[in-house]
Scaffold this motif. Structure first.
Motif, PDB file in Angstrom:
ATOM      1  N   MET A 143       0.836  -1.188   0.000  1.00  0.00           N
ATOM      2  CA  MET A 143       0.000   0.000   0.000  1.00  0.00           C
ATOM      3  C   MET A 143       0.874   1.241   0.000  1.00  0.00           C
ATOM      4  SD  MET A 143      -2.888  -0.767   2.849  1.00  0.00           S
ATOM      5  CE  MET A 143      -3.635  -2.338   2.959  1.00  0.00           C
ATOM      6  N   ASN A 144       0.610   2.097  -0.948  1.00  0.00           N
ATOM      7  CA  ASN A 144       1.361   3.343  -1.018  1.00  0.00           C
ATOM      8  C   ASN A 144       0.595   4.512  -0.437  1.00  0.00           C
ATOM      9  OD1 ASN A 144       3.557   2.130  -2.192  1.00  0.00           O
ATOM     10  ND2 ASN A 144       2.781   2.404  -4.274  1.00  0.00           N
ATOM     11  N   ASN A 145      -0.657   4.304  -0.113  1.00  0.00           N
ATOM     12  CA  ASN A 145      -1.495   5.357   0.419  1.00  0.00           C
ATOM     13  C   ASN A 145      -1.377   5.375   1.944  1.00  0.00           C
ATOM     14  OD1 ASN A 145      -3.617   6.956   1.367  1.00  0.00           O
ATOM     15  ND2 ASN A 145      -4.912   6.442  -0.381  1.00  0.00           N
ATOM     16  N   PRO A 146      -0.824   6.456   2.521  1.00  0.00           N
ATOM     17  CA  PRO A 146      -0.642   6.509   3.983  1.00  0.00           C
ATOM     18  C   PRO A 146      -1.947   6.402   4.766  1.00  0.00           C
ATOM     19  CG  PRO A 146       0.363   8.437   2.922  1.00  0.00           C
ATOM     20  CD  PRO A 146      -0.317   7.639   1.859  1.00  0.00           C
ATOM     21  N   ILE A 147      -3.042   6.912   4.203  1.00  0.00           N
ATOM     22  CA  ILE A 147      -4.335   6.838   4.903  1.00  0.00           C
ATOM     23  C   ILE A 147      -4.795   5.390   4.975  1.00  0.00           C
ATOM     24  CG2 ILE A 147      -6.772   7.502   4.791  1.00  0.00           C
ATOM     25  CD1 ILE A 147      -5.818  10.188   3.592  1.00  0.00           C
ATOM     26  N   LEU A 148      -4.678   4.654   3.870  1.00  0.00           N
ATOM     27  CA  LEU A 148      -5.064   3.244   3.874  1.00  0.00           C
ATOM     28  C   LEU A 148      -4.165   2.425   4.799  1.00  0.00           C
ATOM     29  CD1 LEU A 148      -5.926   2.559   0.119  1.00  0.00           C
ATOM     30  CD2 LEU A 148      -7.488   2.849   2.041  1.00  0.00           C
ATOM     31  N   GLU A 149      -2.875   2.741   4.817  1.00  0.00           N
ATOM     32  CA  GLU A 149      -1.956   2.033   5.706  1.00  0.00           C
ATOM     33  C   GLU A 149      -2.318   2.279   7.165  1.00  0.00           C
ATOM     34  OE1 GLU A 149       2.213   2.547   4.927  1.00  0.00           O
ATOM     35  OE2 GLU A 149       1.905   2.322   2.777  1.00  0.00           O
ATOM     36  N   ARG A 150      -2.638   3.503   7.502  1.00  0.00           N
ATOM     37  CA  ARG A 150      -3.008   3.842   8.880  1.00  0.00           C
ATOM     38  C   ARG A 150      -4.307   3.136   9.273  1.00  0.00           C
ATOM     39  NH1 ARG A 150      -1.202   4.947  13.811  1.00  0.00           N
ATOM     40  NH2 ARG A 150      -2.741   6.127  14.939  1.00  0.00           N
ATOM     41  N   ASN A 151      -5.278   3.107   8.365  1.00  0.00           N
ATOM     42  CA  ASN A 151      -6.533   2.404   8.641  1.00  0.00           C
ATOM     43  C   ASN A 151      -6.290   0.916   8.818  1.00  0.00           C
ATOM     44  OD1 ASN A 151      -8.093   4.717   8.619  1.00  0.00           O
ATOM     45  ND2 ASN A 151      -8.647   4.524   6.462  1.00  0.00           N
ATOM     46  N   ALA A 152      -5.418   0.333   8.004  1.00  0.00           N
ATOM     47  CA  ALA A 152      -5.104  -1.090   8.122  1.00  0.00           C
ATOM     48  C   ALA A 152      -4.446  -1.372   9.473  1.00  0.00           C
ATOM     49  CB  ALA A 152      -4.200  -1.536   6.978  1.00  0.00           C
ATOM     50  N   GLN A 153      -3.580  -0.498   9.929  1.00  0.00           N
ATOM     51  CA  GLN A 153      -2.945  -0.673  11.239  1.00  0.00           C
ATOM     52  C   GLN A 153      -3.984  -0.612  12.354  1.00  0.00           C
ATOM     53  OE1 GLN A 153       0.030   2.374  11.429  1.00  0.00           O
ATOM     54  NE2 GLN A 153       1.467   1.259  10.123  1.00  0.00           N
ATOM     55  N   ASP A 154      -4.881   0.334  12.270  1.00  0.00           N
ATOM     56  CA  ASP A 154      -5.917   0.463  13.297  1.00  0.00           C
ATOM     57  C   ASP A 154      -6.860  -0.734  13.295  1.00  0.00           C
ATOM     58  OD1 ASP A 154      -5.036   2.887  14.396  1.00  0.00           O
ATOM     59  OD2 ASP A 154      -6.016   4.017  12.792  1.00  0.00           O
ATOM     60  N   ILE A 155      -7.208  -1.223  12.120  1.00  0.00           N
ATOM     61  CA  ILE A 155      -8.063  -2.413  12.032  1.00  0.00           C
ATOM     62  C   ILE A 155      -7.319  -3.628  12.581  1.00  0.00           C
ATOM     63  CG2 ILE A 155      -9.176  -4.001  10.406  1.00  0.00           C
ATOM     64  CD1 ILE A 155      -9.866  -1.459   8.726  1.00  0.00           C
ATOM     65  N   GLY A 156      -6.029  -3.721  12.268  1.00  0.00           N
ATOM     66  CA  GLY A 156      -5.222  -4.813  12.803  1.00  0.00           C
ATOM     67  C   GLY A 156      -5.129  -4.782  14.323  1.00  0.00           C
ATOM     68  N   LEU A 157      -4.932  -3.610  14.891  1.00  0.00           N
ATOM     69  CA  LEU A 157      -4.887  -3.469  16.353  1.00  0.00           C
ATOM     70  C   LEU A 157      -6.238  -3.783  16.977  1.00  0.00           C
ATOM     71  CD1 LEU A 157      -2.662  -0.283  16.776  1.00  0.00           C
ATOM     72  CD2 LEU A 157      -2.102  -2.612  17.483  1.00  0.00           C
ATOM     73  N   PHE A 209      -8.523  -5.833  15.735  1.00  0.00           N
ATOM     74  CA  PHE A 209      -8.680  -7.284  15.651  1.00  0.00           C
ATOM     75  C   PHE A 209      -7.840  -7.987  16.719  1.00  0.00           C
ATOM     76  CE2 PHE A 209      -7.226 -11.417  14.139  1.00  0.00           C
ATOM     77  CZ  PHE A 209      -8.438 -12.057  13.966  1.00  0.00           C
ATOM     78  N   LEU A 210      -6.593  -7.568  16.886  1.00  0.00           N
ATOM     79  CA  LEU A 210      -5.712  -8.174  17.882  1.00  0.00           C
ATOM     80  C   LEU A 210      -6.263  -7.988  19.294  1.00  0.00           C
ATOM     81  CD1 LEU A 210      -2.947  -9.609  18.253  1.00  0.00           C
ATOM     82  CD2 LEU A 210      -1.964  -7.329  18.579  1.00  0.00           C
ATOM     83  N   ARG A 211      -6.671  -6.768  19.621  1.00  0.00           N
ATOM     84  CA  ARG A 211      -7.225  -6.465  20.945  1.00  0.00           C
ATOM     85  C   ARG A 211      -8.458  -7.295  21.242  1.00  0.00           C
ATOM     86  NH1 ARG A 211     -10.040  -2.218  21.648  1.00  0.00           N
ATOM     87  NH2 ARG A 211      -9.858  -1.146  19.673  1.00  0.00           N
TER      88      ARG A 211
END
Length: 138
Positions: free
Chosen positions: A1-15, A17-19
């Motif tokens: 992913m080259n889009n920083p907004i999509l990367e940030r959203n993916a990180q938040d979704i990953g966190l 899911f993990l939580r």
């Protein structure tokens, strides 16, 4: 992913899911059985620090039921990870030091997951992110 907004959203979704998945898993597998069968668990619980079975079991239930609820909700996540990390370390290092890595793999994996959540924090998809002030980074 080259889009920083999509990367940030993916990180938040990953966190998120993990939580949520780790909290639900810990609560269902360990916490709720202790809570729902408290009296039977009193005779089974290890009491390595001689606090008494009732207090030791109550502390374990706090770490395995109350704290996961806060973690799943994203409220006081880092603070709520600490009792879980302590209970897991006591179980693995003090109560069951004879366990091989294979025998203790479930506990070590939970320790790794909740330590990662402690380090990373809840992400933006958490109640803490909606609040202002001191609780935002707890």
């Amino acid at each position: 992913m080259n889009n920083p907004i999509l990367e940030r959203n993916a990180q938040d979704i990953g966190l998120l899911f993990l939580r949520v998945s780790a909290a639900v898993f810990l609560m269902v597998v360990h916490g709720l059985p202790k809570l729902l069968d408290f009296h039977a668990q009193l005779s089974l619980i290890e009491d390595p620090f001689h606090l008494g079975a009732s207090l030791t079991l109550s502390l374990a239930i706090f770490a395995e039921v109350v704290c996961p609820i806060f973690i799943a909700a994203g409220l006081f996540v880092r603070l709520s990870c600490l009792p879980i990390i302590v209970v897991l370390l006591v179980a693995l290092v003090v109560v069951h030091p004879q366990w091989s890595l294979e025998e203790g793999q479930f506990g070590w994996l939970l320790l790794i997951i909740f330590t990662a959540v402690f380090i990373s924090g809840p992400g933006r998809l958490a109640l803490n992110a909606r609040l202002n002030g001191a609780v935002r980074y707890v």
